[in-house]
Design an enzyme around this catalytic site. Structure first.
Site, mmCIF file in Angstrom:
data_model
loop_
_atom_site.group_PDB
_atom_site.id
_atom_site.type_symbol
_atom_site.label_atom_id
_atom_site.label_comp_id
_atom_site.label_asym_id
_atom_site.label_seq_id
_atom_site.Cartn_x
_atom_site.Cartn_y
_atom_site.Cartn_z
ATOM 1 N N GLU A 79 -80.291 -118.975 93.202
ATOM 2 C CA GLU A 79 -79.131 -118.310 92.609
ATOM 3 C C GLU A 79 -77.880 -119.186 92.645
ATOM 4 O OE1 GLU A 79 -80.292 -116.045 91.090
ATOM 5 O OE2 GLU A 79 -81.154 -114.380 92.214
ATOM 6 N N HIS A 98 -74.131 -112.685 98.439
ATOM 7 C CA HIS A 98 -75.083 -111.909 97.635
ATOM 8 C C HIS A 98 -76.202 -111.459 98.571
ATOM 9 C CE1 HIS A 98 -78.104 -110.649 94.840
ATOM 10 N NE2 HIS A 98 -78.936 -111.604 95.231
ATOM 11 N N HIS A 100 -79.296 -108.068 99.406
ATOM 12 C CA HIS A 100 -80.094 -106.971 98.843
ATOM 13 C C HIS A 100 -80.038 -105.786 99.800
ATOM 14 C CE1 HIS A 100 -82.871 -110.165 96.659
ATOM 15 N NE2 HIS A 100 -81.590 -110.282 96.335
ATOM 16 N N TYR A 125 -60.271 -97.914 101.177
ATOM 17 C CA TYR A 125 -60.756 -99.259 101.494
ATOM 18 C C TYR A 125 -61.730 -99.790 100.452
ATOM 19 C CZ TYR A 125 -58.333 -100.992 105.457
ATOM 20 O OH TYR A 125 -57.355 -101.541 106.242
ATOM 21 N N HIS A 165 -81.324 -105.103 91.715
ATOM 22 C CA HIS A 165 -81.284 -106.360 92.471
ATOM 23 C C HIS A 165 -80.301 -106.253 93.645
ATOM 24 C CE1 HIS A 165 -81.181 -111.051 91.998
ATOM 25 N NE2 HIS A 165 -81.105 -110.692 93.254
#
Ligand code: 13P
Length: 216
Positions: A79, A98, A100, A125, A165
């Site tokens: 990625e 990033h 999952h 927040y 994803h």
């Protein structure tokens, strides 16, 4: 030169430490997820492909130039190209997370009528740290088309959610990106806890007031 090397060493260590923290907190599992930081010459440090974020060492962290060419360390995350696309579009971004994580990924698997912002402004927040969260259409992990779809949303958003994803969150520091990621995951958890009950998200006026008081 010595200063640059010392800074790179410190950032490698920071990636290792935040990777371990995110793994320990259950936000990163298996070999999913990748972290990166931008260096002063435009190259990035990024976690290696197929690695567990909980068990990295500083020399393993990959260094990649702005075109995606691998310079040092283990082979980079597949990625890396979407990380580079976000850095190109967001000059202020110096770090990207990033992952999952379960609740955010669950949101990414729902049908969304409005894909411009897929989590309601339930808390101050969330508005302050995450902001509007667009859904990026599905492409398989590592696909260059995914990097281009991410690029299309990156200029106007600190955080994006990749369909089926998981989220991408950019920040001015790795610490800020990690904190914003954690806020996003907690909001996703609250979203499911609230479920079908009648929720009272913040109003447009309240969101506007937060954005003025705490500009990103
Ligand atoms: P990498 O192991 O190549 O970083 O990929 C993991 C991931 O999270 C894919 O989106």
């Amino acid at each position: 030169m010595a200063d640059i090397d010392a800074r790179e060493e410190a950032l490698r260590l920071e990636i290792v430490e935040y990777g371990r923290l995110l793994y320990t907190r259950g936000l990163a599992h298996g070999s999913a997820g990748n972290l990166s930081v931008r260096l002063s010459d435009g190259a990035i440090l990024v976690t290696p492909t197929n690695s567990s974020l909980g068990f990295l060492t500083p020399p393993q962290i990959s260094k990649v130039d702005p075109n995606g060419t691998h310079l040092s360390g283990d082979p980079p995350s597949k990625e890396a190209f979407f990380h580079l696309a976000v850095y190109e579009e967001r000059p202020e971004a110096q770090a990207i997370v990033h992952l999952h994580s379960t609740h955010a990924v669950a949101v990414s698997c729902l049908c969304h009528e409005d894909t411009t912002n897929v989590l309601p402004p339930l808390t101050g927040y969330h508005v302050m740290r995450v902001g509007p969260l667009p859904l990026v259409p599905y492409f398989r992990p590592g696909d260059r088309k995914l990097a281009e779809a991410v690029r299309a949303h990156a200029r106007d958003h600190r955080a994006m959610l990749l369909a089926n994803h998981g989220p991408i969150v950019a920040g001015k520091t790795l610490s800020a990106a990690v904190q914003a990621y954690e806020e996003l995951e907690e909001t996703a958890k609250i979203f499911f806890l609230v479920g079908n009950r009648k929720a009272s998200p913040l109003t447009c006026e309240e969101v506007g007031d937060l954005n003025r008081a705490f500009p990103s």
